[in-house]
Design a protein around this motif. Structure first.
Motif, PDB file in Angstrom:
ATOM      1  N   UNK A   4       0.834  -1.208   0.000  1.00 50.59           N
ATOM      2  CA  UNK A   4       0.000   0.000   0.000  1.00 50.59           C
ATOM      3  C   UNK A   4       0.865   1.254   0.000  1.00 50.59           C
ATOM      4  N   UNK A   5       1.843   1.307   0.905  1.00 50.20           N
ATOM      5  CA  UNK A   5       2.660   2.510   1.024  1.00 50.20           C
ATOM      6  C   UNK A   5       3.599   2.674  -0.172  1.00 50.20           C
ATOM      7  N   UNK A   6       4.085   1.577  -0.739  1.00 52.66           N
ATOM      8  CA  UNK A   6       4.960   1.688  -1.903  1.00 52.66           C
ATOM      9  C   UNK A   6       4.189   2.285  -3.084  1.00 52.66           C
ATOM     10  N   UNK A   7       2.900   1.956  -3.178  1.00 50.33           N
ATOM     11  CA  UNK A   7       2.069   2.542  -4.226  1.00 50.33           C
ATOM     12  C   UNK A   7       1.988   4.048  -4.097  1.00 50.33           C
ATOM     13  N   UNK A   8       1.885   4.553  -2.861  1.00 52.33           N
ATOM     14  CA  UNK A   8       1.838   5.999  -2.643  1.00 52.33           C
ATOM     15  C   UNK A   8       3.159   6.656  -3.010  1.00 52.33           C
ATOM     16  N   UNK A   9       4.265   6.016  -2.608  1.00 48.57           N
ATOM     17  CA  UNK A   9       5.583   6.578  -2.907  1.00 48.57           C
ATOM     18  C   UNK A   9       5.831   6.586  -4.422  1.00 48.57           C
ATOM     19  N   UNK A  10       5.497   5.472  -5.075  1.00 49.84           N
ATOM     20  CA  UNK A  10       5.728   5.369  -6.524  1.00 49.84           C
ATOM     21  C   UNK A  10       4.873   6.366  -7.304  1.00 49.84           C
ATOM     22  N   UNK A  11       3.658   6.612  -6.826  1.00 50.19           N
ATOM     23  CA  UNK A  11       2.791   7.575  -7.530  1.00 50.19           C
ATOM     24  C   UNK A  11       3.346   8.987  -7.460  1.00 50.19           C
ATOM     25  N   UNK A  12       4.292   9.219  -6.537  1.00 47.52           N
ATOM     26  CA  UNK A  12       4.877  10.551  -6.372  1.00 47.52           C
ATOM     27  C   UNK A  12       6.203  10.695  -7.120  1.00 47.52           C
ATOM     28  N   UNK A  13       6.630   9.665  -7.851  1.00 45.38           N
ATOM     29  CA  UNK A  13       7.938   9.703  -8.520  1.00 45.38           C
ATOM     30  C   UNK A  13       8.120  10.897  -9.459  1.00 45.38           C
ATOM     31  N   UNK A  14       7.083  11.318 -10.226  1.00 44.43           N
ATOM     32  CA  UNK A  14       7.292  12.495 -11.097  1.00 44.43           C
ATOM     33  C   UNK A  14       7.691  13.748 -10.330  1.00 44.43           C
ATOM     34  N   UNK A  15       7.313  13.809  -9.046  1.00 48.71           N
ATOM     35  CA  UNK A  15       7.628  14.985  -8.235  1.00 48.71           C
ATOM     36  C   UNK A  15       9.121  15.096  -7.999  1.00 48.71           C
ATOM     37  N   UNK A  16       9.849  13.972  -8.066  1.00 49.53           N
ATOM     38  CA  UNK A  16      11.286  13.992  -7.823  1.00 49.53           C
ATOM     39  C   UNK A  16      12.015  14.866  -8.840  1.00 49.53           C
ATOM     40  N   UNK A  17      11.369  15.156  -9.980  1.00 49.89           N
ATOM     41  CA  UNK A  17      11.967  16.048 -10.958  1.00 49.89           C
ATOM     42  C   UNK A  17      12.072  17.480 -10.428  1.00 49.89           C
ATOM     43  N   UNK A  18      11.219  17.814  -9.462  1.00 47.31           N
ATOM     44  CA  UNK A  18      11.271  19.146  -8.844  1.00 47.31           C
ATOM     45  C   UNK A  18      12.340  19.221  -7.769  1.00 47.31           C
ATOM     46  N   UNK A  19      12.858  18.072  -7.360  1.00 46.37           N
ATOM     47  CA  UNK A  19      13.789  17.985  -6.241  1.00 46.37           C
ATOM     48  C   UNK A  19      13.348  16.868  -5.322  1.00 46.37           C
ATOM     49  N   UNK A  20      14.224  16.413  -4.464  1.00 45.08           N
ATOM     50  CA  UNK A  20      13.883  15.331  -3.545  1.00 45.08           C
ATOM     51  C   UNK A  20      12.806  15.804  -2.582  1.00 45.08           C
ATOM     52  N   UNK A  21      11.616  15.202  -2.642  1.00 39.86           N
ATOM     53  CA  UNK A  21      10.515  15.704  -1.801  1.00 39.86           C
ATOM     54  C   UNK A  21      10.595  15.196  -0.374  1.00 39.86           C
ATOM     55  N   UNK A  22       9.891  15.854   0.473  1.00 38.36           N
ATOM     56  CA  UNK A  22       9.711  15.413   1.856  1.00 38.36           C
ATOM     57  C   UNK A  22       8.267  14.960   2.007  1.00 38.36           C
ATOM     58  N   UNK A  23       8.060  13.765   2.533  1.00 38.13           N
ATOM     59  CA  UNK A  23       6.723  13.235   2.745  1.00 38.13           C
ATOM     60  C   UNK A  23       6.307  13.495   4.191  1.00 38.13           C
ATOM     61  N   UNK A  24       5.120  14.050   4.371  1.00 39.17           N
ATOM     62  CA  UNK A  24       4.592  14.305   5.712  1.00 39.17           C
ATOM     63  C   UNK A  24       3.264  13.579   5.853  1.00 39.17           C
ATOM     64  N   UNK A  25       3.166  12.755   6.889  1.00 39.78           N
ATOM     65  CA  UNK A  25       1.993  11.915   7.096  1.00 39.78           C
ATOM     66  C   UNK A  25       1.115  12.441   8.220  1.00 39.78           C
ATOM     67  N   UNK A  26      -0.177  12.398   7.995  1.00 35.89           N
ATOM     68  CA  UNK A  26      -1.133  12.661   9.067  1.00 35.89           C
ATOM     69  C   UNK A  26      -2.357  11.801   8.806  1.00 35.89           C
ATOM     70  N   UNK A  27      -3.429  12.012   9.572  1.00 33.40           N
ATOM     71  CA  UNK A  27      -4.620  11.195   9.411  1.00 33.40           C
ATOM     72  C   UNK A  27      -4.675  10.091  10.453  1.00 33.40           C
ATOM     73  N   UNK A  28      -5.868   9.518  10.628  1.00 32.68           N
ATOM     74  CA  UNK A  28      -6.084   8.574  11.715  1.00 32.68           C
ATOM     75  C   UNK A  28      -5.207   7.335  11.626  1.00 32.68           C
ATOM     76  N   UNK A  29      -4.848   6.887  10.407  1.00 33.85           N
ATOM     77  CA  UNK A  29      -4.026   5.688  10.272  1.00 33.85           C
ATOM     78  C   UNK A  29      -2.540   5.963  10.504  1.00 33.85           C
ATOM     79  N   UNK A  30      -2.158   7.244  10.583  1.00 35.61           N
ATOM     80  CA  UNK A  30      -0.746   7.575  10.782  1.00 35.61           C
ATOM     81  C   UNK A  30      -0.309   7.416  12.231  1.00 35.61           C
ATOM     82  N   UNK A  31      -1.217   7.021  13.121  1.00 33.44           N
ATOM     83  CA  UNK A  31      -0.864   6.867  14.532  1.00 33.44           C
ATOM     84  C   UNK A  31       0.009   5.650  14.772  1.00 33.44           C
TER      85      UNK A  31
END
Length: 411
Positions: free
Chosen positions: A296-323
């Motif tokens: 599940x989480x690898x799918x989220x990271x992979x879907x963000x791969x085009x963003x790496x063209x802007x620079x190495x991104x920082x991922x910030x997690x929140x929401x009820x499942x992030x506990x």
């Protein structure tokens, strides 16, 4: 605004959240938190208006009883589904120095621009002011100049989404003070606009039934998306594998797994089915969920791969499942990315499922300069009377207590 009592309302996929807050000396004080479960929303689609409206009314009734006054209006946190972003600029002549009237005039001029067909303006965020040949993110109040130009990001929501949600609030008998897109609320609470000036930020909200992703770069929310996948998939795997009751699945996952530590073989849960007693160890639970969690989480990271063209991104997690403990460091280890979990530092609302709704208070406060009036969610005169009466009763109790102390202990 420091004297105002503001209520903020969010309709999540499984519950209504209502927060009552007040700013004092620049600090947000939360006076009341109400959460009422409902089954009226699936993902972001309204399945039953009646269930949701009843939940809103119950939350308002409970909070009003606690405050002693009726909550009449709310900030409303809107799901940012299928948002359309348009950057706009406006310029106005200035006579002398920039005043609050000038700021509001140019801001209202931007808001008056026609919306794309099928969309309605929900939030406008001023990103830059151009004055005397230079740009600034700070409001140039009282600056001397001949003209002022502002640049703003206008976010438009689909009418087919905005109007049904707004209708739920109105059917519950509430007025809406202002709308706040959920990911903009998240950004205000977690200071993502400022953090994204130097590097891209991918803000992820992990919920049970769905997942939100928003991209922030150069101080702007560039895009966002809703995925109709959430941790409910992992919940179902636990339920089917162990045949445990549905009401304990979330508790097992969020409260009994620490991804920073090696799973142990001590029992963490015991239950019975058909006269048979079963036990579950932390190691058994982790073996079942590890593959699902990684997929599940690898799918989220992979879907963000085009963003790496802007620079190495920082991922910030929140929401009820992030506990889940260690989720951030586990992702760093598995995917070699920069990940941080966000939790509010505001007393009483540190639960990450409340991040967006807490941020709506800061959005409303920051927009104060563009409004002619700041509204309160309650009748302030009635509220002040309730507070005064409470103080008098408290002082009376103190007086009686002191007399008793004098009678029995000061002889």
């Amino acid at each position: 605004m420091d004297k105002q009592i503001i209520a903020a309302l969010e309709i999540a996929d499984h519950e209504v959240r209502l927060l009552i807050g007040q700013f004092f000396n620049g600090r947000l004080n939360i006076l009341k938190v109400e959460r009422v479960a409902h089954q009226g929303v699936v993902g972001y689609t309204i399945a039953s208006e009646t269930h949701v409206v009843d939940a809103i009314k119950k939350a308002v009734e409970n909070a009003s009883r606690n405050l002693g006054v009726l909550i009449e209006s709310v900030l409303f946190i809107l799901p940012g589904v299928h948002l359309k972003r348009i950057q706009r600029q406006r310029r106005i002549p200035i006579t002398g120095r920039v005043s609050s009237i000038d700021i509001r005039r140019i801001y209202n001029d931007i808001n008056a621009a026609p919306s794309p067909e099928g969309f309605v303006l929900v939030n406008t965020l001023v990103t830059k002011f151009f004055i005397n040949g230079s740009s600034t993110r700070k409001v140039p109040m009282n600056e001397k100049c001949d003209s002022l130009t502002i640049e703003a990001e206008c976010y438009y929501g689909k009418e087919s989404i905005v109007y049904p949600y707004v209708g739920l609030v109105e059917k519950s008998g509430l007025r809406i003070i202002d709308l706040v897109v959920d990911d903009i609320g998240y950004a205000k609470e977690a200071s993502l606009f400022e953090a994204s000036i130097d590097k891209p930020i991918v803000a992820i909200t992990l919920n049970n039934d769905m997942t939100r992703l928003a991209l922030f770069h150069h101080g702007t929310m560039l895009s966002n998306d809703y995925l109709d996948r959430g941790f409910e998939e992992i919940h179902e795997v636990i339920k089917e594998t162990f045949n445990v009751p549905q009401d304990v699945v979330k508790r097992l996952l969020y409260n009994n797994i620490d991804l920073n530590k090696e799973a142990h073989n001590d029992p963490i849960f015991m239950w019975s089915t058909k006269s048979q007693t079963h036990t579950m160890t932390q190691h058994e639970l982790f073996e079942v969920v590890e593959g699902e969690l990684k997929e599940f989480m690898s799918g989220l990271i992979e879907s963000s791969e085009p963003i790496f063209q802007l620079g190495t991104p920082r991922f910030i997690l929140t929401g009820e499942a992030s506990v889940m403990e260690g989720l951030d460091s586990w992702l760093v280890d598995k995917f070699n990315v920069d990940v941080t979990r966000y939790r509010s530092t505001t007393f009483g609302v540190k639960d990450p499922s409340l991040t967006s709704i807490v941020g709506s208070f800061y959005y409303y406060k920051d927009q104060e300069i563009y409004r002619e009036q700041t509204y309160s969610s309650v009748n302030l005169s009635e509220f002040e009377s309730v507070v005064l009466q409470s103080k008098q009763e408290h002082n009376k109790d103190d007086s009686i207590t002191q007399k008793l102390k004098n009678m029995f202990f000061e002889r």
